[in-house]
Design a protein around this motif. Structure first.
Motif, PDB file in Angstrom:
ATOM      1  N   PHE A 135       0.996  -1.010   0.181  1.00  0.00           N
ATOM      2  CA  PHE A 135       0.125  -0.028  -0.085  1.00  0.00           C
ATOM      3  C   PHE A 135       1.087   1.669   0.293  1.00  0.00           C
ATOM      4  N   VAL A 136       1.968   1.115   1.237  1.00  0.00           N
ATOM      5  CA  VAL A 136       2.712   2.406   0.708  1.00  0.00           C
ATOM      6  C   VAL A 136       3.933   2.325  -0.986  1.00  0.00           C
ATOM      7  N   ASN A 137       3.991   1.265  -1.293  1.00  0.00           N
ATOM      8  CA  ASN A 137       4.603   1.497  -2.368  1.00  0.00           C
ATOM      9  C   ASN A 137       3.237   2.102  -3.721  1.00  0.00           C
ATOM     10  N   LEU A 138       2.071   1.108  -3.279  1.00  0.00           N
ATOM     11  CA  LEU A 138       1.475   1.727  -4.723  1.00  0.00           C
ATOM     12  C   LEU A 138       0.973   3.741  -4.605  1.00  0.00           C
ATOM     13  N   LEU A 139       0.900   3.866  -3.056  1.00  0.00           N
ATOM     14  CA  LEU A 139       1.333   5.385  -2.815  1.00  0.00           C
ATOM     15  C   LEU A 139       1.518   5.917  -2.993  1.00  0.00           C
ATOM     16  N   ARG A 140       2.664   6.066  -2.907  1.00  0.00           N
ATOM     17  CA  ARG A 140       4.593   6.223  -3.539  1.00  0.00           C
ATOM     18  C   ARG A 140       4.652   6.423  -4.768  1.00  0.00           C
ATOM     19  N   VAL A 141       3.739   5.102  -5.444  1.00  0.00           N
ATOM     20  CA  VAL A 141       3.319   5.057  -7.493  1.00  0.00           C
ATOM     21  C   VAL A 141       2.527   6.920  -7.925  1.00  0.00           C
ATOM     22  N   ILE A 142       1.411   6.410  -7.049  1.00  0.00           N
ATOM     23  CA  ILE A 142       0.286   7.068  -7.658  1.00  0.00           C
ATOM     24  C   ILE A 142       0.135   9.054  -7.237  1.00  0.00           C
ATOM     25  N   SER A 143       1.333   8.985  -6.473  1.00  0.00           N
ATOM     26  CA  SER A 143       0.963  10.392  -6.078  1.00  0.00           C
ATOM     27  C   SER A 143       2.411  10.573  -6.641  1.00  0.00           C
ATOM     28  N   SER A 144       4.086  10.617  -7.160  1.00  0.00           N
ATOM     29  CA  SER A 144       4.377  10.613  -8.100  1.00  0.00           C
ATOM     30  C   SER A 144       3.911  11.214  -9.166  1.00  0.00           C
ATOM     31  N   PHE A 145       3.007   9.695 -10.140  1.00  0.00           N
ATOM     32  CA  PHE A 145       2.810   9.992 -10.867  1.00  0.00           C
ATOM     33  C   PHE A 145       1.483  11.490 -10.457  1.00  0.00           C
ATOM     34  N   VAL A 146       1.342  11.537  -9.715  1.00  0.00           N
ATOM     35  CA  VAL A 146      -0.454  12.589 -10.269  1.00  0.00           C
ATOM     36  C   VAL A 146       0.852  13.883  -9.613  1.00  0.00           C
ATOM     37  N   ILE A 147       1.744  14.047  -8.725  1.00  0.00           N
ATOM     38  CA  ILE A 147       2.537  15.519  -9.425  1.00  0.00           C
ATOM     39  C   ILE A 147       3.760  15.531  -9.673  1.00  0.00           C
ATOM     40  N   PHE A 148       4.591  15.369 -10.075  1.00  0.00           N
ATOM     41  CA  PHE A 148       5.598  14.825 -11.664  1.00  0.00           C
ATOM     42  C   PHE A 148       5.739  14.761 -12.687  1.00  0.00           C
ATOM     43  N   SER A 149       4.469  13.916 -13.385  1.00  0.00           N
ATOM     44  CA  SER A 149       4.454  13.818 -14.228  1.00  0.00           C
ATOM     45  C   SER A 149       3.833  14.677 -15.597  1.00  0.00           C
ATOM     46  N   ASP A 150       4.033  14.428 -16.706  1.00  0.00           N
ATOM     47  CA  ASP A 150       3.840  16.018 -17.712  1.00  0.00           C
ATOM     48  C   ASP A 150       2.225  16.072 -17.559  1.00  0.00           C
ATOM     49  N   VAL A 151       1.304  14.572 -16.987  1.00  0.00           N
ATOM     50  CA  VAL A 151       0.051  15.117 -17.579  1.00  0.00           C
ATOM     51  C   VAL A 151      -0.819  14.924 -16.435  1.00  0.00           C
ATOM     52  N   GLY A 152      -0.354  15.146 -15.202  1.00  0.00           N
ATOM     53  CA  GLY A 152      -0.934  15.150 -13.459  1.00  0.00           C
ATOM     54  C   GLY A 152      -1.350  16.316 -13.622  1.00  0.00           C
ATOM     55  N   PRO A 153      -1.895  16.592 -12.497  1.00  0.00           N
ATOM     56  CA  PRO A 153      -2.844  17.989 -12.451  1.00  0.00           C
ATOM     57  C   PRO A 153      -2.200  19.307 -11.721  1.00  0.00           C
ATOM     58  N   PHE A 154      -1.135  18.445 -11.292  1.00  0.00           N
ATOM     59  CA  PHE A 154      -0.046  19.882 -10.434  1.00  0.00           C
ATOM     60  C   PHE A 154       0.999  20.128 -10.829  1.00  0.00           C
ATOM     61  N   ARG A 155       0.934  19.835 -12.923  1.00  0.00           N
ATOM     62  CA  ARG A 155       2.421  20.086 -13.396  1.00  0.00           C
ATOM     63  C   ARG A 155       3.224  21.395 -13.931  1.00  0.00           C
ATOM     64  N   TYR A 156       1.959  21.733 -13.541  1.00  0.00           N
ATOM     65  CA  TYR A 156       2.239  23.501 -13.652  1.00  0.00           C
ATOM     66  C   TYR A 156       2.789  23.861 -12.088  1.00  0.00           C
ATOM     67  N   PHE A 157       2.284  23.602 -11.398  1.00  0.00           N
ATOM     68  CA  PHE A 157       2.802  24.281  -9.681  1.00  0.00           C
ATOM     69  C   PHE A 157       4.487  23.463 -10.263  1.00  0.00           C
ATOM     70  N   TYR A 158       4.379  22.321 -10.390  1.00  0.00           N
ATOM     71  CA  TYR A 158       5.582  21.216  -9.951  1.00  0.00           C
ATOM     72  C   TYR A 158       6.585  22.279 -10.998  1.00  0.00           C
ATOM     73  N   THR A 159       6.800  22.736 -12.171  1.00  0.00           N
ATOM     74  CA  THR A 159       7.716  23.104 -13.025  1.00  0.00           C
ATOM     75  C   THR A 159       7.949  24.626 -12.474  1.00  0.00           C
ATOM     76  N   ARG A 160       7.273  25.049 -11.719  1.00  0.00           N
ATOM     77  CA  ARG A 160       7.636  26.283 -11.379  1.00  0.00           C
ATOM     78  C   ARG A 160       8.412  26.535  -9.608  1.00  0.00           C
ATOM     79  N   HIS A 161       8.258  25.306  -9.371  1.00  0.00           N
ATOM     80  CA  HIS A 161       8.208  25.612  -7.619  1.00  0.00           C
ATOM     81  C   HIS A 161       8.661  23.589  -7.170  1.00  0.00           C
TER      82      HIS A 161
END
Length: 204
Positions: free
Chosen positions: A155-181
């Motif tokens: 569960f911890v590893n799955l949570l890490r993968v999902i959170s990394s995809f959502v925050i750090f990927s180019d298609v995630g909802p936080f991609r604009y915030f990540y590129t700036r900060h």
């Protein structure tokens, strides 16, 4: 007094059936009192601890003194190996034994001691118990613990993968915030992920 409440059902049964005599009731009461006394008790005398042990065969050991004991009602009679008899009035309260009278100038309160040796013997008996039911119970517990650990790690590893995809990927909802900060995002992600991970592991 715990032994008193265990004596109540015997008394009620005797009154309901009318077949048990008063003498048998008294005998049951005294037997219950003896079983409640069995074990190790301790009291503090100044800086010293005075041990008192009641054995199942109506023998007692007070510090290094050995002897026998009898129970009659709320009276406890101790007879030393030299034949000296001392009678006390006793009272049982949860894990306390209170002695009065006899050669005591005031009441003496004993506390039931932790039976380390009895616990150790019980542990070895549990280890050597290889009956099918005992083995199946142990196997079930071991498998349950392993299952909890495996599920928690997954569960911890799955949570890490999902959170990394959502925050750090180019298609995630936080991609604009990540590129700036990038630095702040990685720091917040690491802190939140560790916090959630510790909660999961602690709960598991």
């Amino acid at each position: 007094m715990r032994w008193f409440w265990r004596f109540v059902p015997v008394l009620l049964l005797a009154l309901a059936t009318g077949t048990t005599t008063f003498g048998m009731i008294v005998e049951h009461r005294d037997a219950l009192a003896e079983s409640s006394l069995t074990g190790k008790w301790e009291t503090s005398v100044g800086r010293y601890v005075l041990p008192l042990r009641f054995l199942p065969d109506r023998q007692y050991q007070l510090n290094q003194t050995l002897g026998s004991y009898t129970v009659a009602g709320n009276e406890l009679q101790l007879q030393s190996a030299e034949g000296e008899i001392t009678t006390y009035t006793f009272e049982l309260q949860e894990n306390f034994l209170i002695l009065r009278g006899g050669d005591l100038p005031q009441e003496m309160r004993f506390v039931r001691a932790a039976a380390d040796d009895d616990a150790l013997r019980g542990y070895f008996r549990w280890m050597l118990n290889i009956s099918p039911k005992a083995l199946s119970d142990r196997g079930y517990r071991i498998l349950t613990i392993i299952g909890i650990v495996v599920i928690s790690v997954l569960f911890v590893n799955l949570l890490r993968v999902i959170s990394s995809f959502v925050i750090f990927s180019d298609v995630g909802p936080f991609r604009y915030f990540y590129t700036r900060h990038k630095t702040k995002t990685r720091t917040v992600h690491s802190v939140v992920l560790n916090f959630v991970k510790y909660i999961i592991y602690f709960t598991a």
